[in-house]
Design an enzyme around this catalytic site. Structure first.
Site, mmCIF file in Angstrom:
data_model
loop_
_atom_site.group_PDB
_atom_site.id
_atom_site.type_symbol
_atom_site.label_atom_id
_atom_site.label_comp_id
_atom_site.label_asym_id
_atom_site.label_seq_id
_atom_site.Cartn_x
_atom_site.Cartn_y
_atom_site.Cartn_z
ATOM 1 N N GLY A 45 0.841 -1.182 0.000
ATOM 2 C CA GLY A 45 0.000 0.000 0.000
ATOM 3 C C GLY A 45 0.879 1.235 0.000
ATOM 4 O O GLY A 45 2.041 1.184 0.406
ATOM 5 N N GLN A 50 3.182 9.863 1.632
ATOM 6 C CA GLN A 50 4.475 9.168 1.538
ATOM 7 C C GLN A 50 5.261 9.547 0.290
ATOM 8 O O GLN A 50 6.440 9.216 0.174
ATOM 9 C CB GLN A 50 4.264 7.649 1.555
ATOM 10 C CG GLN A 50 3.698 7.147 2.862
ATOM 11 C CD GLN A 50 3.565 5.639 2.829
ATOM 12 O OE1 GLN A 50 2.573 5.102 2.344
ATOM 13 N NE2 GLN A 50 4.588 4.948 3.320
ATOM 14 N N CYS A 98 6.374 -0.378 7.024
ATOM 15 C CA CYS A 98 5.930 0.804 6.272
ATOM 16 C C CYS A 98 7.089 1.290 5.423
ATOM 17 O O CYS A 98 8.225 1.333 5.900
ATOM 18 C CB CYS A 98 5.507 1.889 7.263
ATOM 19 S SG CYS A 98 4.947 3.407 6.484
ATOM 20 N N LEU A 99 6.794 1.651 4.173
ATOM 21 C CA LEU A 99 7.861 2.121 3.284
ATOM 22 C C LEU A 99 8.544 3.376 3.820
ATOM 23 O O LEU A 99 9.700 3.631 3.511
ATOM 24 C CB LEU A 99 7.304 2.410 1.881
ATOM 25 C CG LEU A 99 6.782 1.200 1.110
ATOM 26 C CD1 LEU A 99 6.155 1.637 -0.209
ATOM 27 C CD2 LEU A 99 7.888 0.180 0.865
ATOM 28 N N HIS A 140 -4.009 0.880 8.041
ATOM 29 C CA HIS A 140 -2.634 1.400 8.038
ATOM 30 C C HIS A 140 -2.524 2.588 7.075
ATOM 31 O O HIS A 140 -2.011 3.646 7.443
ATOM 32 C CB HIS A 140 -1.654 0.286 7.647
ATOM 33 C CG HIS A 140 -0.226 0.745 7.523
ATOM 34 N ND1 HIS A 140 0.775 0.318 8.371
ATOM 35 C CD2 HIS A 140 0.370 1.603 6.659
ATOM 36 C CE1 HIS A 140 1.914 0.908 8.029
ATOM 37 N NE2 HIS A 140 1.695 1.681 6.986
ATOM 38 N N GLU A 141 -3.030 2.403 5.846
ATOM 39 C CA GLU A 141 -2.925 3.474 4.849
ATOM 40 C C GLU A 141 -3.782 4.673 5.237
ATOM 41 O O GLU A 141 -3.385 5.819 5.060
ATOM 42 C CB GLU A 141 -3.322 2.966 3.456
ATOM 43 C CG GLU A 141 -2.452 1.836 2.913
ATOM 44 C CD GLU A 141 -0.964 2.118 3.007
ATOM 45 O OE1 GLU A 141 -0.557 3.289 2.895
ATOM 46 O OE2 GLU A 141 -0.200 1.153 3.216
ATOM 47 N N HIS A 144 -2.214 7.127 7.518
ATOM 48 C CA HIS A 144 -1.264 8.060 6.892
ATOM 49 C C HIS A 144 -1.940 9.383 6.527
ATOM 50 O O HIS A 144 -1.304 10.435 6.569
ATOM 51 C CB HIS A 144 -0.680 7.447 5.609
ATOM 52 C CG HIS A 144 0.508 6.559 5.840
ATOM 53 N ND1 HIS A 144 1.679 6.999 6.418
ATOM 54 C CD2 HIS A 144 0.714 5.255 5.532
ATOM 55 C CE1 HIS A 144 2.550 6.004 6.467
ATOM 56 N NE2 HIS A 144 1.996 4.922 5.949
HETATM 57 NI NI NI Z 1 2.853 3.033 5.801
#
Ligand code: NI
Length: 186
Positions: A45, A50, A98-99, A140-141, A144
């Site tokens: 995701g 991000q 997480c990226l 999670h997304e 953000h």
């Molecule tokens: Ni993340």
């Protein structure tokens, strides 16, 4: 094209993102670039903050997890101006990464059933109930978009134990196989 990923400590990851207007130019292009960026960095995701854009949109492709989590099969979707309108079920712990926090993985507690309303890529309104891993990835997304990272959900003790690693992230002391943007004030 792919975007570089903004790393922990950057202010854009802490902002409450803004709703997207229907007139937003080239939203299709942004969405396909977000998918490309996500695939390029092996993510499941990716949320717009991000890639440095404070906008309420995220993309998900759960296909890589389909073998272990059948509900993820064919789950490829862009979520525009989403709203989680219901959270229920027992909170369950699961390992997350997480990226924007390369190299960090922790057990995070989240609700197992959610109801979400959003617009898809064609601006069709959708109202759906997700459970299992689907609910997990979406929550999670979604976080953000409100400036929340999974490390915020850990116990004070876990957070304290991670402090060194988080400081390293902000200083660029990490390895990632994708381009990144570090916080400006180091
Ligand atoms: Ni993340």
């Amino acid at each position: 094209m792919t975007y570089p990923i903004y790393v922990y400590g950057h202010t854009v990851l802490r902002q409450v993102a803004k709703e997207i207007d229907r007139e937003y130019p080239e939203l299709d292009k942004l969405i396909s670039d977000m998918f490309e960026t996500m695939y390029n960095s092996d993510g499941l995701g990716l949320a717009a903050p991000q890639i440095g854009k404070s906008m309420r949109i995220f993309v998900i492709d759960g296909e890589p997890l389909a073998e272990d989590h059948p509900e993820m099969k064919g789950f490829r979707q862009a979520f525009i101006n989403p709203q989680v309108v219901e959270r229920r079920g027992e909170k369950v712990p699961m390992n997350e990464g997480c990226l924007s926090l390369p190299g960090i993985r922790e057990e995070v507690d989240r609700e197992s059933v959610i109801r979400i309303q959003y617009y898809d890529e064609q601006w069709n309104f959708r109202d759906e109930v997700y459970n299992g891993y689907k609910a997990r990835v979406v929550l999670h997304e979604y976080d953000h978009l409100d400036g929340i990272l999974f490390t915020d959900k850990l116990s004070p003790l876990r957070r304290r134990l991670l402090r060194g690693k988080l400081n390293d992230l902000m200083r660029g002391k990490f390895e990632a196989e994708y381009r990144t943007v570090l916080p400006v004030n180091r």
